[in-house]
Scaffold this active site. Sequence first.
Site, mmCIF file in Angstrom:
data_model
loop_
_atom_site.group_PDB
_atom_site.id
_atom_site.type_symbol
_atom_site.label_atom_id
_atom_site.label_comp_id
_atom_site.label_asym_id
_atom_site.label_seq_id
_atom_site.Cartn_x
_atom_site.Cartn_y
_atom_site.Cartn_z
ATOM 1 N N TYR A 105 0.861 -1.180 0.000
ATOM 2 C CA TYR A 105 0.000 0.000 0.000
ATOM 3 C C TYR A 105 0.895 1.227 0.000
ATOM 4 O O TYR A 105 1.361 1.685 1.026
ATOM 5 C CB TYR A 105 -0.930 -0.022 1.214
ATOM 6 C CG TYR A 105 -1.819 1.190 1.333
ATOM 7 C CD1 TYR A 105 -2.495 1.687 0.222
ATOM 8 C CD2 TYR A 105 -1.991 1.838 2.544
ATOM 9 C CE1 TYR A 105 -3.315 2.801 0.324
ATOM 10 C CE2 TYR A 105 -2.807 2.955 2.668
ATOM 11 C CZ TYR A 105 -3.464 3.419 1.547
ATOM 12 O OH TYR A 105 -4.273 4.534 1.646
ATOM 13 N N ASP A 146 -2.065 -1.319 -4.107
ATOM 14 C CA ASP A 146 -2.496 0.045 -4.387
ATOM 15 C C ASP A 146 -1.251 0.920 -4.399
ATOM 16 O O ASP A 146 -0.691 1.243 -3.354
ATOM 17 C CB ASP A 146 -3.482 0.493 -3.305
ATOM 18 C CG ASP A 146 -3.930 1.933 -3.480
ATOM 19 O OD1 ASP A 146 -3.471 2.587 -4.429
ATOM 20 O OD2 ASP A 146 -4.735 2.398 -2.653
ATOM 21 N N HIS A 247 -12.336 0.979 -4.143
ATOM 22 C CA HIS A 247 -11.514 0.229 -5.093
ATOM 23 C C HIS A 247 -12.240 -1.056 -5.474
ATOM 24 O O HIS A 247 -13.133 -1.523 -4.751
ATOM 25 C CB HIS A 247 -10.173 -0.166 -4.473
ATOM 26 C CG HIS A 247 -9.268 0.965 -4.145
ATOM 27 N ND1 HIS A 247 -8.101 1.220 -4.837
ATOM 28 C CD2 HIS A 247 -9.334 1.912 -3.170
ATOM 29 C CE1 HIS A 247 -7.487 2.258 -4.306
ATOM 30 N NE2 HIS A 247 -8.220 2.704 -3.297
#
Length: 255
Positions: A105, A146, A247
């Site tokens: 992330y 991500d 998402h």
Amino acid sequence: MKIASWNVNSLKARLPNVLAWLEAAQPDVVCLQEIKCQTADFPRLEIESAGYEAHVLGQKSYNGVALLSRQPIEDVLYGLPGDPADEQARYVEGTVAGVRIASLYLPNGNPVGTEKYPYKLAWMDRLYHHARGLLATEQPFVLAGDYNICPTDDDVYDPVGWREDALCRPESRAKFRSLLNLGLTEAYRLFHDEPHRYSFWDYQAGRWYRDEGLRIDHFLLSPRASDRAQGCEIDKEPRGREKASDHTPVVLDLA
């Protein structure tokens, strides 16, 4: 091997949706981001009942990553090397069936004029050096997650409006390109060249219904993993559900 990456934006809030998607999609490995819970509070019983081993690096209320697999996960690494003082839970990596897989992330970096943007760029430097070390092992690897980066203007619904955002600034994109220049392959673009395909839609201003999104969830593949890639798709169905994450899952198929 079917590998999924999904920023769930609070696993506690999305657990029914996540479990339903796992049952329907049957991925072999799942990389979760923004689980937003401490490691001890991870819903291990529910995830294990769905058939997955879980390795988790959690943090109260923010961040948090997990690596799930139907097969054993070996040699787990918690945290991105390079800064022992970094307490943010953003990286977990392990080996599944001979493939090194990371759930990451990457920092958002906004607002740009604060310390958050230098932190983002420094984190990307650490990722670059770690990826270079992984390449030296010649083991196939997948860096999934991500990235909070729109690689090009084709990956954002409004390139002009987003030009100064940390996700689209030239410095951010240059750091992303440096990873590709190591010899890594961005899996989605290996199979799709069409513009304006997104993996994130903000909750505000009807972005989902107008398909005004960003493509910020990526798989970066080592050469040996890229040779095995058979497809990479964005599964938009979960984003349309009630109480959805902002998402949606991206799914990679490896031979």
